[in-house]
Design a protein around this motif. Structure first.
Motif, PDB file in Angstrom:
ATOM      1  N   LEU A 160       0.909  -1.126  -0.158  1.00 50.13           N
ATOM      2  CA  LEU A 160      -0.048   0.012  -0.116  1.00 50.13           C
ATOM      3  C   LEU A 160       0.929   1.134   0.021  1.00 50.13           C
ATOM      4  N   ALA A 161       0.335   2.227  -0.777  1.00 52.48           N
ATOM      5  CA  ALA A 161       1.297   3.484  -0.741  1.00 52.48           C
ATOM      6  C   ALA A 161       0.805   4.403   0.516  1.00 52.48           C
ATOM      7  N   PRO A 162       1.531   4.565   1.316  1.00 45.07           N
ATOM      8  CA  PRO A 162       1.274   5.571   2.547  1.00 45.07           C
ATOM      9  C   PRO A 162       0.886   6.841   2.149  1.00 45.07           C
ATOM     10  N   VAL A 163      -0.052   7.323   2.868  1.00 46.24           N
ATOM     11  CA  VAL A 163      -0.529   8.864   2.822  1.00 46.24           C
ATOM     12  C   VAL A 163       0.191   9.701   3.180  1.00 46.24           C
ATOM     13  N   SER A 164       0.526  10.727   2.125  1.00 45.54           N
ATOM     14  CA  SER A 164       1.467  11.646   2.728  1.00 45.54           C
ATOM     15  C   SER A 164       0.886  12.910   3.527  1.00 45.54           C
ATOM     16  N   ARG A 165       1.677  13.218   4.585  1.00 38.47           N
ATOM     17  CA  ARG A 165       1.079  14.324   5.696  1.00 38.47           C
ATOM     18  C   ARG A 165       2.020  15.435   5.861  1.00 38.47           C
ATOM     19  N   TRP A 166       1.570  16.359   6.474  1.00 35.13           N
ATOM     20  CA  TRP A 166       2.326  17.523   6.786  1.00 35.13           C
ATOM     21  C   TRP A 166       3.450  17.297   7.405  1.00 35.13           C
ATOM     22  N   ALA A 167       4.844  17.985   6.956  1.00 38.63           N
ATOM     23  CA  ALA A 167       5.967  17.694   7.708  1.00 38.63           C
ATOM     24  C   ALA A 167       6.576  18.865   8.097  1.00 38.63           C
ATOM     25  N   ASP A 168       5.893  19.892   8.319  1.00 35.18           N
ATOM     26  CA  ASP A 168       6.227  21.006   8.950  1.00 35.18           C
ATOM     27  C   ASP A 168       6.670  20.992  10.481  1.00 35.18           C
ATOM     28  N   ASP A 169       7.304  21.681  11.052  1.00 34.12           N
ATOM     29  CA  ASP A 169       7.706  21.583  12.456  1.00 34.12           C
ATOM     30  C   ASP A 169       7.491  22.710  13.117  1.00 34.12           C
ATOM     31  N   GLU A 170       6.471  23.573  12.766  1.00 35.83           N
ATOM     32  CA  GLU A 170       6.293  24.804  13.657  1.00 35.83           C
ATOM     33  C   GLU A 170       5.126  24.293  14.720  1.00 35.83           C
ATOM     34  N   VAL A 171       5.377  24.681  15.999  1.00 33.51           N
ATOM     35  CA  VAL A 171       4.877  24.024  17.168  1.00 33.51           C
ATOM     36  C   VAL A 171       3.675  25.097  17.633  1.00 33.51           C
ATOM     37  N   ARG A 172       3.678  26.293  17.151  1.00 36.23           N
ATOM     38  CA  ARG A 172       2.454  27.085  17.342  1.00 36.23           C
ATOM     39  C   ARG A 172       1.369  26.983  16.509  1.00 36.23           C
ATOM     40  N   GLU A 173       0.254  26.268  17.316  1.00 37.67           N
ATOM     41  CA  GLU A 173      -0.868  26.052  16.432  1.00 37.67           C
ATOM     42  C   GLU A 173      -1.362  27.230  15.493  1.00 37.67           C
ATOM     43  N   ARG A 174      -1.430  28.479  16.030  1.00 41.81           N
ATOM     44  CA  ARG A 174      -2.095  29.525  15.089  1.00 41.81           C
ATOM     45  C   ARG A 174      -0.942  29.697  14.147  1.00 41.81           C
ATOM     46  N   THR A 175       0.150  29.873  14.193  1.00 38.94           N
ATOM     47  CA  THR A 175       1.214  30.002  13.044  1.00 38.94           C
ATOM     48  C   THR A 175       1.088  28.662  12.106  1.00 38.94           C
ATOM     49  N   ARG A 176       1.149  27.922  12.671  1.00 39.85           N
ATOM     50  CA  ARG A 176       1.195  26.469  11.744  1.00 39.85           C
ATOM     51  C   ARG A 176      -0.096  26.472  10.873  1.00 39.85           C
ATOM     52  N   ARG A 177      -1.291  26.689  11.404  1.00 40.57           N
ATOM     53  CA  ARG A 177      -2.468  26.597  10.579  1.00 40.57           C
ATOM     54  C   ARG A 177      -2.401  27.640   9.670  1.00 40.57           C
ATOM     55  N   THR A 178      -2.135  28.855   9.865  1.00 38.38           N
ATOM     56  CA  THR A 178      -1.990  30.146   8.915  1.00 38.38           C
ATOM     57  C   THR A 178      -1.211  29.661   7.655  1.00 38.38           C
ATOM     58  N   ARG A 179       0.104  29.374   8.015  1.00 40.69           N
ATOM     59  CA  ARG A 179       0.799  28.966   6.995  1.00 40.69           C
ATOM     60  C   ARG A 179       0.409  27.941   6.115  1.00 40.69           C
ATOM     61  N   ARG A 180      -0.220  26.948   6.695  1.00 40.12           N
ATOM     62  CA  ARG A 180      -0.862  25.691   5.997  1.00 40.12           C
ATOM     63  C   ARG A 180      -2.058  26.253   5.086  1.00 40.12           C
ATOM     64  N   ARG A 181      -2.637  27.091   5.445  1.00 39.53           N
ATOM     65  CA  ARG A 181      -3.880  27.705   4.802  1.00 39.53           C
ATOM     66  C   ARG A 181      -3.378  28.423   3.658  1.00 39.53           C
ATOM     67  N   LEU A 182      -2.356  29.100   3.707  1.00 34.33           N
ATOM     68  CA  LEU A 182      -1.564  29.839   2.586  1.00 34.33           C
ATOM     69  C   LEU A 182      -1.029  29.005   1.618  1.00 34.33           C
ATOM     70  N   LEU A 183      -0.551  27.838   2.127  1.00 31.73           N
ATOM     71  CA  LEU A 183       0.036  26.975   1.193  1.00 31.73           C
ATOM     72  C   LEU A 183      -0.898  26.181   0.577  1.00 31.73           C
ATOM     73  N   LEU A 184      -1.841  25.559   1.018  1.00 27.09           N
ATOM     74  CA  LEU A 184      -3.078  25.041   0.433  1.00 27.09           C
ATOM     75  C   LEU A 184      -3.904  25.872  -0.594  1.00 27.09           C
ATOM     76  N   ALA A 185      -4.003  27.258  -0.286  1.00 27.19           N
ATOM     77  CA  ALA A 185      -4.739  28.088  -1.169  1.00 27.19           C
ATOM     78  C   ALA A 185      -3.746  28.280  -2.431  1.00 27.19           C
ATOM     79  N   ALA A 186      -2.473  28.450  -2.222  1.00 26.55           N
ATOM     80  CA  ALA A 186      -1.594  28.554  -3.238  1.00 26.55           C
ATOM     81  C   ALA A 186      -1.482  27.435  -4.115  1.00 26.55           C
ATOM     82  N   ALA A 187      -1.507  26.100  -3.438  1.00 23.81           N
ATOM     83  CA  ALA A 187      -1.385  24.848  -4.360  1.00 23.81           C
ATOM     84  C   ALA A 187      -2.566  24.718  -4.963  1.00 23.81           C
ATOM     85  N   GLY A 188      -3.815  25.114  -4.608  1.00 28.02           N
ATOM     86  CA  GLY A 188      -5.113  24.825  -5.088  1.00 28.02           C
ATOM     87  C   GLY A 188      -5.185  25.985  -6.490  1.00 28.02           C
ATOM     88  N   LEU A 189      -4.626  27.071  -6.417  1.00 29.71           N
ATOM     89  CA  LEU A 189      -4.790  28.015  -7.462  1.00 29.71           C
ATOM     90  C   LEU A 189      -3.699  27.733  -8.291  1.00 29.71           C
TER      91      LEU A 189
END
Length: 241
Positions: A14-43
């Protein structure tokens, strides 16, 4: 020396599912950064690198310019961060596969399946891949495909050392061919299912040339041809912010 043939359970393929590999520990900062990356990736995936504006990315992420510039100085920096995430999350996938005790040739098959599955359904990988078609990102594209090619050659070199390649097969040439075939299939495929089917057919053409008879007998008797395709929902959920 004839390589031994070990029966494989379907779970090992089975092919493993890929997951986030960022190491930001602060939840708010991590979520904001991920939202930007996902928005950029989608567009990027929809419109390409040049067709996606920063204002569109901000609107898709539901964030302000201040949030963007806190994390990324430019659209190029966003694309580079996407590629870094692709590389780091791939390293985790490779480590998981390495822990299954597979021989180098089986590892290559599962790693290639995982690479293709990410191309199919991982939104970060899809966006990064589409963005790298742009000439402005040539250096990043070279980094991506050069790394993949090097890793494939390394796995085939290991397979050769273990007696799992036919004597006339050169690992470097074969590795370059595998990456070229996968990239060509990606360009030609009409949707994810077609890409998965094309790669399966490609291996059915390559392995009888590359591998010795004993290994091919184990491959033919394995559940590989009936392995399930990747689950789109699992890839989507794994990339939630």
């Amino acid at each position: 020396m004839t390589p031994s043939v070990t029966p494989l359970p379907a779970s090992a393929l089975l092919a493993p599912v890929s997951r986030w590999a960022d190491d930001e520990v602060r939840e708010r900062t991590r979520r904001t950064r991920r939202r930007l990356l996902l928005a950029a990736a989608g567009l990027f995936d929809e419109a390409g690198y040049r067709g996606a504006s920063l204002s569109d990315i901000l609107a898709a992420a539901g964030l302000t310019k201040g949030a963007l510039y806190f994390h990324f100085r430019s659209k190029y920096a966003l694309a580079e961060a996407l590629l870094t995430e692709v590389e780091r999350s791939w390293e985790a996938v490779v480590r998981e596969i390495a822990g299954r005790g597979l021989d180098p040739l089986w590892r290559l098959l599962v790693e290639t399946d995982s690479y293709v599955a990410r191309w199919m359904y991982d939104p970060v990988v899809r966006g990064a891949s589409r963005s790298l078609d742009d000439p402005e990102l040539l250096a990043l594209r070279t980094r991506w495909f050069g790394g993949w090619e090097t890793a494939t050659i390394e796995r085939l070199t290991e397979a050769s050392a273990a007696g799992l390649l036919a004597a006339e097969v050169d690992p470097r040439r074969a590795g370059r061919a595998v990456v070229a075939v996968a990239t060509g299939n990606y360009a030609l495929a009409v949707g994810p299912d077609d890409l998965w089917a094309r790669m399966t057919e490609s291996w059915e053409g390559l392995l009888p040339i590359m591998a010795p008879q004993a290994w091919r007998e184990g491959w033919a008797a394995s559940p590989w041809r009936d392995r399930p395709g990747p689950d789109p929902e699992a890839y989507r959920l794994a990339r939630e912010p």
